[in-house]
Write an enzyme that holds these catalytic residues in place. Structure first.
Site, mmCIF file in Angstrom:
data_model
loop_
_atom_site.group_PDB
_atom_site.id
_atom_site.type_symbol
_atom_site.label_atom_id
_atom_site.label_comp_id
_atom_site.label_asym_id
_atom_site.label_seq_id
_atom_site.Cartn_x
_atom_site.Cartn_y
_atom_site.Cartn_z
ATOM 1 N N GLU A 73 0.845 8.126 -4.005
ATOM 2 C CA GLU A 73 1.747 7.761 -2.904
ATOM 3 C C GLU A 73 3.041 8.578 -2.971
ATOM 4 O O GLU A 73 3.585 8.988 -1.948
ATOM 5 C CB GLU A 73 2.057 6.265 -2.932
ATOM 6 C CG GLU A 73 0.866 5.379 -2.575
ATOM 7 C CD GLU A 73 0.431 5.529 -1.107
ATOM 8 O OE1 GLU A 73 1.300 5.530 -0.222
ATOM 9 O OE2 GLU A 73 -0.789 5.655 -0.863
ATOM 10 N N HIS B 59 0.856 -1.182 0.000
ATOM 11 C CA HIS B 59 0.000 0.000 0.000
ATOM 12 C C HIS B 59 0.900 1.242 0.000
ATOM 13 O O HIS B 59 0.696 2.166 -0.768
ATOM 14 C CB HIS B 59 -0.922 -0.010 1.221
ATOM 15 C CG HIS B 59 -1.820 1.183 1.319
ATOM 16 N ND1 HIS B 59 -2.884 1.264 2.184
ATOM 17 C CD2 HIS B 59 -1.815 2.351 0.660
ATOM 18 C CE1 HIS B 59 -3.501 2.433 2.031
ATOM 19 N NE2 HIS B 59 -2.863 3.117 1.126
ATOM 20 N N HIS C 51 3.561 10.918 0.126
ATOM 21 C CA HIS C 51 4.543 10.376 1.077
ATOM 22 C C HIS C 51 5.978 10.380 0.546
ATOM 23 O O HIS C 51 6.918 10.639 1.287
ATOM 24 C CB HIS C 51 4.167 8.943 1.454
ATOM 25 C CG HIS C 51 2.788 8.820 2.003
ATOM 26 N ND1 HIS C 51 2.465 9.256 3.267
ATOM 27 C CD2 HIS C 51 1.643 8.334 1.464
ATOM 28 C CE1 HIS C 51 1.166 9.027 3.491
ATOM 29 N NE2 HIS C 51 0.658 8.484 2.404
#
Ligand SMILES: *[C@@H]1O[C@H](CO)[C@@H](O)[C@H](O)[C@H]1NC(C)=O
Ligand SMILES: *[C@@H]1O[C@H](CO)[C@@H](O)[C@H](O)[C@H]1NC(C)=O
Ligand SMILES: *[C@@H]1O[C@H](CO)[C@@H](O)[C@H](O)[C@H]1NC(C)=O
Length: 246
Positions: free
Chosen positions: A104, A57, A108
């Protein structure tokens, strides 16, 4: 002259605050490697999948979000690892799209990139894949006889298998039952590492950071994935079509 003095004073003060010197304010100190059980994800979101292993994930720093919006995701920078990305970090909602990686990375990756060890898209995504393979959650569970099944497990059995193998505390998340239900569904497992990528305990205090990070793109706004209940049986759902419910 004056500016030199100021600079010297500044540097001295900075040096004295040695923990801050090691990790200047705002820099992350840990990363959370999060893996998803695709069958559970697709039981909550609108997707179908026959994937029978845990998938990535994300790799999330414990500090920062959207650290550089002008640092665009560019798939050609990770061309050599795209086949692996597609297999182990699939976008379950939009198969074969790169939207999930883009999300993502921006959210992040751009923050993880404050560390030299992760300061490019190639470094970030390949490190995530490397950790994913190193920790090999699917095999660890299987080796402890925890396999997708119509039988339920106690939470303790699942947690002990993981923590005894890795020797650190994981964070295990479940989809909680509807009102009156008796079983929770295993959904996501997080393992935490320090800046040297060594496993460390995941801490409760991380809750704040990932509370808004429940599912990659929460189309339907579901927010029922959270830390498993220690006293409720756990369902680890088999791949659709291979279960033997009579
Ligand atoms: C899973 O589905 C894909 C696409 O529908 C198919 O190509 C693949 O063979 C399936 N894999 C298994 C193990 O059934
Ligand atoms: C943000 O990313 C861009 C593009 O890679 C880069 O040129 C810029 O230096 C970055 N900004 C910061 C503050 O890191
Ligand atoms: C993506 O990266 C490649 C390789 O560095 C570069 O040639 C290309 O211009 C980049 N694309 C965009 C849209 O920035």
């Amino acid at each position: 002259m004056r500016s030199i003095t100021v600079a010297v004073l500044f540097c001295t003060g900075y040096f004295l605050l040695s923990p801050a010197f090691a990790h200047p304010r705002g820099e992350w100190t840990r990363l959370i490697l999060t893996q998803t059980w695709p069958q559970t994800f697709c039981s909550v979101e609108q997707c179908k999948t026959n994937i029978s292993y845990w998938t990535l994930h994300g790799l999330w720093p414990n500090s920062g979000s959207m650290c550089n919006s002008s640092w665009h995701f560019n798939a050609s920078l990770i061309e050599d690892i795209l086949p692996e990305m597609e297999k182990f970090w699939p976008d379950l909602l939009i198969p074969l799209s790169s939207e999930f990686w883009e999300y993502e990375w921006l959210k992040h990756g751009t923050c993880a990139a404050k560390a030299e060890s992760l300061n490019s898209q190639h470094k970030y995504f390949s490190k995530a894949l490397e950790l994913y393979h190193k920790f090999d959650l699917s095999s660890v569970l299987r080796n402890h006889q925890i396999v997708p099944s119509e039988e339920y497990y106690t939470f303790d059995v699942v947690e002990t298998a993981i923590s005894s193998f890795y020797q650190v505390k994981p964070k295990i998340q479940c989809v909680h039952p509807q009102k009156g239900g008796q079983v929770q569904t295993l959904g996501q497992i997080e393992l935490c590492v320090d800046r040297d990528f060594q496993l460390i305990d995941c801490e409760k205090s991380f809750e704040v950071i990932w509370s808004n990070e429940i599912l990659p793109v929460s189309v339907s706004g579901h927010s029922d994935l959270s830390v498993c209940d220690h006293s409720m049986p756990v369902y680890y759902p088999p791949v659709l079509g291979t279960s033997h419910r009579w």
